[in-house]
Motif scaffolding. Structure first.
Motif, mmCIF file in Angstrom:
data_model
loop_
_atom_site.group_PDB
_atom_site.id
_atom_site.type_symbol
_atom_site.label_atom_id
_atom_site.label_comp_id
_atom_site.label_asym_id
_atom_site.label_seq_id
_atom_site.Cartn_x
_atom_site.Cartn_y
_atom_site.Cartn_z
ATOM 1 N N LEU A 158 0.825 -1.207 0.000
ATOM 2 C CA LEU A 158 0.000 0.000 0.000
ATOM 3 C C LEU A 158 0.862 1.260 0.000
ATOM 4 N N ASN A 159 1.943 1.251 0.771
ATOM 5 C CA ASN A 159 2.862 2.394 0.772
ATOM 6 C C ASN A 159 3.514 2.574 -0.590
ATOM 7 N N TYR A 160 3.734 1.461 -1.289
ATOM 8 C CA TYR A 160 4.300 1.520 -2.637
ATOM 9 C C TYR A 160 3.265 2.044 -3.633
ATOM 10 N N GLU A 161 2.004 1.616 -3.470
ATOM 11 C CA GLU A 161 0.968 1.977 -4.432
ATOM 12 C C GLU A 161 0.413 3.383 -4.219
ATOM 13 N N ALA A 162 0.479 3.886 -2.980
ATOM 14 C CA ALA A 162 -0.165 5.172 -2.673
ATOM 15 C C ALA A 162 0.256 6.304 -3.611
ATOM 16 N N PRO A 163 1.570 6.541 -3.824
ATOM 17 C CA PRO A 163 1.939 7.631 -4.734
ATOM 18 C C PRO A 163 1.674 7.307 -6.200
ATOM 19 N N ARG A 164 1.343 6.050 -6.484
ATOM 20 C CA ARG A 164 1.052 5.628 -7.854
ATOM 21 C C ARG A 164 -0.445 5.539 -8.126
ATOM 22 N N ALA A 165 -1.259 5.919 -7.150
ATOM 23 C CA ALA A 165 -2.711 5.841 -7.300
ATOM 24 C C ALA A 165 -3.140 6.673 -8.495
ATOM 25 N N ARG A 166 -4.076 6.127 -9.235
ATOM 26 C CA ARG A 166 -4.580 6.834 -10.412
ATOM 27 C C ARG A 166 -6.088 6.692 -10.477
ATOM 28 N N ASP A 167 -6.707 7.481 -11.323
ATOM 29 C CA ASP A 167 -8.165 7.484 -11.433
ATOM 30 C C ASP A 167 -8.654 6.122 -11.869
ATOM 31 N N ASP A 168 -9.696 5.617 -11.176
ATOM 32 C CA ASP A 168 -10.256 4.306 -11.468
ATOM 33 C C ASP A 168 -11.762 4.442 -11.576
ATOM 34 N N SER A 169 -12.294 4.287 -12.772
ATOM 35 C CA SER A 169 -13.721 4.489 -12.997
ATOM 36 C C SER A 169 -14.570 3.443 -12.308
ATOM 37 N N SER A 170 -13.961 2.308 -11.912
ATOM 38 C CA SER A 170 -14.723 1.256 -11.248
ATOM 39 C C SER A 170 -14.849 1.500 -9.756
ATOM 40 N N LEU A 171 -14.250 2.574 -9.259
ATOM 41 C CA LEU A 171 -14.229 2.803 -7.811
ATOM 42 C C LEU A 171 -15.600 3.166 -7.276
ATOM 43 N N ASP A 172 -16.459 3.752 -8.131
ATOM 44 C CA ASP A 172 -17.788 4.132 -7.665
ATOM 45 C C ASP A 172 -18.533 2.937 -7.103
ATOM 46 N N ALA A 173 -18.401 1.807 -7.789
ATOM 47 C CA ALA A 173 -19.094 0.605 -7.323
ATOM 48 C C ALA A 173 -18.518 0.143 -5.993
ATOM 49 N N GLN A 174 -17.180 0.222 -5.858
ATOM 50 C CA GLN A 174 -16.546 -0.205 -4.614
ATOM 51 C C GLN A 174 -16.927 0.716 -3.457
ATOM 52 N N ALA A 175 -17.116 1.997 -3.760
ATOM 53 C CA ALA A 175 -17.407 2.975 -2.707
ATOM 54 C C ALA A 175 -18.895 3.075 -2.409
ATOM 55 N N GLY A 176 -19.728 2.261 -3.089
ATOM 56 C CA GLY A 176 -21.148 2.273 -2.798
ATOM 57 C C GLY A 176 -21.975 2.921 -3.882
ATOM 58 N N GLY A 177 -21.317 3.576 -4.873
ATOM 59 C CA GLY A 177 -22.037 4.147 -5.995
ATOM 60 C C GLY A 177 -22.807 5.389 -5.610
#
Length: 213
Positions: free
Chosen positions: A146-165
Motif C-alpha cells: 500500500l505504501n508503494y501503491e499510494a503515490p502511484r494511485a490513479r483514477d479508477d472508474s470502477s471505484l464508484d461501485a466499490q465505494a457504494g455508488g
C-alpha cells in the motif's frame, strides 16, 4: 456391428500465461557483466511468479534519473518489440524494469508504450506476498504494498461501485481522491492490526516465561 465412436473430450482452455520484456538502464559505472547478471536474477524472480521472460532491452545512458527513463529511439524500439510479441490470442507482454521507478517515470513509460509497466520492487513485493505465512507477515507485506501503491494511485472508474455508488463517498470527490481515502483508511487499519498482533505476541511470550519448567 460397428461400435459407436466416443466423441473427443473437450479440454478446458487455459488462460494465457503472463509474459514480460525485461528493461534495464546501464550507466557508465556499470559493467556489461553486472547488468547481465542482474537481468538474469530478475528473470529468475519472474519465473518464480509464473511470468515468462521473453526479451531484454538495455539502454546505455549517462545517468538513470531521466523522467522518461529511455530515449526516444529506444522507446520506439521497445514499442515495436511489444507489438511484435502481441498476437490475437495473447495479451501484450508487460514491461518489467530492473530497478525502482518513480511514480512519474512509471506513468511516463506506460503512457508512451500504452502498456503495463512495473519495476523490480513490485516483483519482490509479489514474491513476499506469496511466501508470507503468518498473519503478521501478511499484514506487513500488505502495508509495504500500500505504501508503494499510494503515490502511484490513479483514477479508477470502477471505484464508484466499490465505494457504494451514487457519489456517496462525498459530493465533488473524484475517483482518485476516493481511492486515496480508501488507501489511507486501509493503511491505518493495518497498523492497528499490527499493533494488536505485537501486543498479543508479547503477552504470549510473557506467559511462557512465567510458566515453571
Amino acid at each position: 456391428m460397428t461400435k459407436p465412436q466416443t466423441p473427443p473430450t473437450t479440454l478446458a482452455t487455459e488462460a494465457p500465461k503472463l509474459r514480460a520484456i525485461l528493461l534495464a538502464v546501464q550507466v557508465p559505472t556499470q559493467a556489461d557483466h553486472d547488468v547481465r547478471v542482474s537481468l538474469d536474477e530478475l528473470a529468475a524472480l519472474l519465473k518464480g511468479l509464473g511470468i515468462l521472460p521473453l526479451d531484454r532491452v538495455v539502454q546505455k545512458r549517462p545517468e538513470a534519473s531521466s523522467s522518461w527513463v529511455l530515449g526516444a529511439g529506444k522507446l520506439e524500439e521497445l514499442g515495436e518489440l511489444i507489438r511484435a510479441q502481441t498476437t490475437g490470442d495473447e495479451p501484450p507482454p508487460v514491461v518489467v524494469f530492473d530497478g525502482e521507478l518513480s511514480p512519474g517515470q512509471q506513468r511516463n513509460l506506460e503512457k508512451a508504450l500504452e502498456n503495463e509497466v512495473f519495476d523490480r520492487t513490485e516483483v519482490i513485493l509479489r514474491i513476499f506476498a506469496r511466501r508470507a505465512q503468518t498473519k503478521t507477515a501478511r499484514l506487513e507485506v500488505e502495508l509495504a504494498r500500500l505504501n508503494y501503491e499510494a503515490p502511484r494511485a490513479r483514477d479508477d472508474s470502477s471505484l464508484d461501485a466499490q465505494a457504494g455508488g451514487g457519489g456517496r463517498g462525498g459530493k465533488g470527490h473524484s475517483n482518485l481522491e476516493l481511492r486515496k481515502q480508501l488507501l489511507r483508511k486501509r493503511v491505518a487499519q493495518i497498523r492497528q492490526e499490527l499493533e494488536h498482533e505485537t501486543s498479543q505476541r508479547h503477552t504470549r511470550r510473557s506467559r511462557r516465561e512465567d510458566t515453571p519448567v
